[in-house]
Design an enzyme around this catalytic site. Structure first.
Site, PDB file in Angstrom:
ATOM      1  N   CYS A 177       0.828  -1.201   0.000  1.00 52.44           N
ATOM      2  CA  CYS A 177       0.000   0.000   0.000  1.00 52.44           C
ATOM      3  C   CYS A 177       0.869   1.261   0.000  1.00 52.44           C
ATOM      4  O   CYS A 177       1.423   1.617  -1.028  1.00 52.44           O
ATOM      5  CB  CYS A 177      -0.977  -0.044   1.170  1.00 52.44           C
ATOM      6  SG  CYS A 177      -2.437   0.948   0.855  1.00 52.44           S
TER       7      CYS A 177
ATOM      8  N   HIS B 275      -3.565  -5.209   0.574  1.00 55.75           N
ATOM      9  CA  HIS B 275      -2.968  -5.719   1.814  1.00 55.75           C
ATOM     10  C   HIS B 275      -3.028  -7.243   1.852  1.00 55.75           C
ATOM     11  O   HIS B 275      -3.956  -7.816   2.419  1.00 55.75           O
ATOM     12  CB  HIS B 275      -3.710  -5.161   3.027  1.00 55.75           C
ATOM     13  CG  HIS B 275      -3.487  -3.695   3.219  1.00 55.75           C
ATOM     14  ND1 HIS B 275      -2.451  -3.204   3.975  1.00 55.75           N
ATOM     15  CD2 HIS B 275      -4.148  -2.622   2.733  1.00 55.75           C
ATOM     16  CE1 HIS B 275      -2.485  -1.883   3.956  1.00 55.75           C
ATOM     17  NE2 HIS B 275      -3.506  -1.495   3.209  1.00 55.75           N
TER      18      HIS B 275
ATOM     19  N   GLU C 144      -1.469  -9.204   3.627  1.00 56.37           N
ATOM     20  CA  GLU C 144      -1.273  -9.742   4.987  1.00 56.37           C
ATOM     21  C   GLU C 144      -2.576 -10.169   5.643  1.00 56.37           C
ATOM     22  O   GLU C 144      -2.565 -10.963   6.584  1.00 56.37           O
ATOM     23  CB  GLU C 144      -0.540  -8.728   5.872  1.00 56.37           C
ATOM     24  CG  GLU C 144      -1.310  -7.479   6.279  1.00 56.37           C
ATOM     25  CD  GLU C 144      -1.175  -6.322   5.297  1.00 56.37           C
ATOM     26  OE1 GLU C 144      -0.888  -6.576   4.099  1.00 56.37           O
ATOM     27  OE2 GLU C 144      -1.376  -5.158   5.712  1.00 56.37           O
TER      28      GLU C 144
END
Ligand code: GLN
Length: 536
Positions: free
Chosen positions: A381, A507, A509
């Protein structure tokens, strides 16, 4: 018929209620039951999206675009069940909905009150996650019993139990059993008091999860059982685990916590299946290799700010049989001392999501250091924005290149506001949020990493690669590898003459799981291990 488990906390905060709730979910799922988690946060923000990570840790984003508490990340990582916006309610959200109804005239003629109106709203939100497939809803109540702001939630739970029936609800209280060095013994009194507070409200816990530094012997268990009115086998010990939080469910399983729950709720369940999970924990415990990754962000000392990234790096490490040593680096430190000095011991560099101008120049220096020295770079990001700015300044020679977020006067806004963001005035819940598809260009590194053309990842941003610069970047060797299906948004960038240099607008993650590590993190750790090998 759906059953309901409520997880409350007593004595002190930070007892690991989230991990406890997540572990219970995993255990029930491992026995063939379908579960969904939910978190109630007593604060008045409508969601944590507008809160500083210093206050609250990472903001976890769901597929359907809710900005939520980081505990939802634990729930997803432990159970693999995708959460939704109904999985996190704050007092602010409950009141917001109630006040809108009041203004609409829904309660015309009535006095709107905490009991029954707020509590009914809370009960409704518990039911909002129920579908015919769900066997068990696990709702965690944030805060500690005795807090003023969590009272309406506890009162609602009492009400909920009355409506739903005792046999369909189960209360689990997570508490602290301190050890007093001088007295040489563990103390049960704080727990007795905390359970007493719950009883005053009309809630009788069925199971105690006792955080403790010392093993609880039979005598202590008997005492807790007697004074707190729970069965002896429902007194569960929760000591700190040595290697990884993913050991917690295994410790609970060894004490048959899942069996106690299943029996109490009269559920029909299969045998426990935790083979993959145990294998993961073994891999973490016995990892033979090691690699050092720098996370270059604004918050250097605060682990919770980048929680999901930490977890994803660990998942990926285990897949490579490696322990990941994470160094959280403050980008302002790089501004002061230079990138080489601060980052010299690292095998890979990651710049995570972020907002605002503080420390930005340090992040850009970190990118430059990684690019020029062929060190694996992963930009997430804001970390992709930094990679784009660095390339513009140092390769394209656009000296004042910047993001509009920090510099509205730049003549080269290589990162600018998305069209649909331009008319937005409110700050809460108005970013580009949630999962969106992205197409990966054939022949790119990222396409190879994912092994497919279309991916879906979660987003949380307002700014985006400026399309006016596409040609210039591509000509100079920055590959625009991932593009939104309508062709309008650059979602990933990479460098072709670098061993591993990838920036993503989304993202990743949020979607990594211990038993299913995310391919990008896996690739990044693989490249960092290679880099470490080369240095030797
Ligand atoms: N601040 C940037 C934006 O709003 C990046 C956001 C992020 O990193 N999550 O676009």
């Amino acid at each position: 018929m759906t059953k309901f488990i409520f997880v409350t906390g007593g004595v002190v905060s930070s007892l690991g209620k989230g991990i406890t709730a997540a572990s219970i979910g995993l255990l029930l799922k491992s026995r063939g039951l379908s579960v969904i988690h939910q978190k109630f946060d007593p604060y008045l923000n409508v969601d944590p999206g507008t809160m500083n990570p210093y206050q609250h840790g990472e903001v976890y984003v769901t597929d359907d675009g809710a900005e939520t508490d980081l505990d939802l990340g634990h729930y997803e990582r432990f159970t693999g069940v995708t959460t939704t916006q109904n999985c996190n309610y704050t007092s602010g959200r409950i009141y917001d909905s109630l006040i809108k109804k009041e203004r609409r005239g829904d309660y015309l003629g009535g006095t709107v009150q905490v009991v029954p109106h707020v509590t009914t709203e809370i009960c409704d939100s518990i039911r909002s996650v129920v579908t015919p497939e769900i066997d068990v809803v696990i709702s965690e109540i944030g805060g500690t019993v005795g807090d003023i702001e969590s009272l309406p939630f506890l009162e609602a739970l009492r009400q909920f139990q009355q409506q739903t029936g005792r046999s369909n609800t189960l209360f689990i209280h997570v508490t602290l059993i301190p050890y007093l060095e001088r007295a040489g013994e563990v103390k049960t009194k704080p727990t007795q008091h905390s359970v007493g507070r719950l009883r005053e409200i009309g809630i009788i816990p069925d199971i105690l999860i006792c955080r403790t530094e010392k093993h609880l012997d039979k005598e202590v268990r008997r005492k807790l059982s007697l004074f707190c009115n729970v069965d002896e086998e429902a007194v569960i010990e929760a000591m700190d685990v040595p290697n990884t939080i993913y050991e917690v469910p295994l410790e609970f399983a060894a004490q048959e916590l899942d069996t106690v729950i299943i029996d109490s709720l009269g559920l029909r369940a299969g045998r426990r299946k935790l083979k993959q999970w145990r294998e993961y924990v073994d891999r973490v415990t016995n990892a033979e290799r090691e690699t050092t990754i720098a996370i270059v962000g604004k918050y250097s000392e605060l682990l919770d700010a980048y929680k999901s990234i930490h977890e994803s790096l660990n998942h990926a490490g285990a897949a490579h049989n490696a322990r990941v040593h994470i160094e959280t680096v403050s980008s302002e430190d790089i501004e002061e001392k230079g990138a080489a000095e601060v980052l010299k011991g690292c095998d890979g560099i990651l710049v995570p999501g972020g907002f605002g101008g503080r420390g930005v120049e340090g992040k850009i220096l970190a990118v430059q250091y990684a690019r020029e020295n062929k060190i694996p770079y992963f930009g997430i990001c804001y970390g992709m924005h930094m990679a784009v700015i660095e390339f513009a300044r140092n390769v394209l020679d656009l000296k004042d290149a910047d993001t509009h977020e920090n510099n509205e006067k730049t003549t080269n806004p290589v990162i600018n506001l998305m069209e649909e963001q331009k008319k937005i005035m409110n700050l809460g819940g108005t970013m580009r949020l949630g999962a969106f598809p992205c197409n990966l260009v054939k022949g790119t590194a990222i396409r190879k990493i994912y092994g497919r053309e279309q991916i879906s990842e979660r987003h949380r941003h307002r700014f985006e690669f400026n399309n006016d610069y596409r040609e210039q970047f591509e000509k100079a060797g920055m590959v625009l590898a991932g593009i939104s299906p309508n062709g309008m948004l650059v979602e990933t960038v990479e460098l072709s003459d670098h061993p591993w240099f990838i920036g993503v607008q989304f993202h990743p993650e949020f979607k990594s799981r211990p038993v299913d590590p995310h391919p990008l993190f896996k690739g990044f750790i693989g490249a960092s291990l290679d880099n470490k090998g080369k240095k030797k």
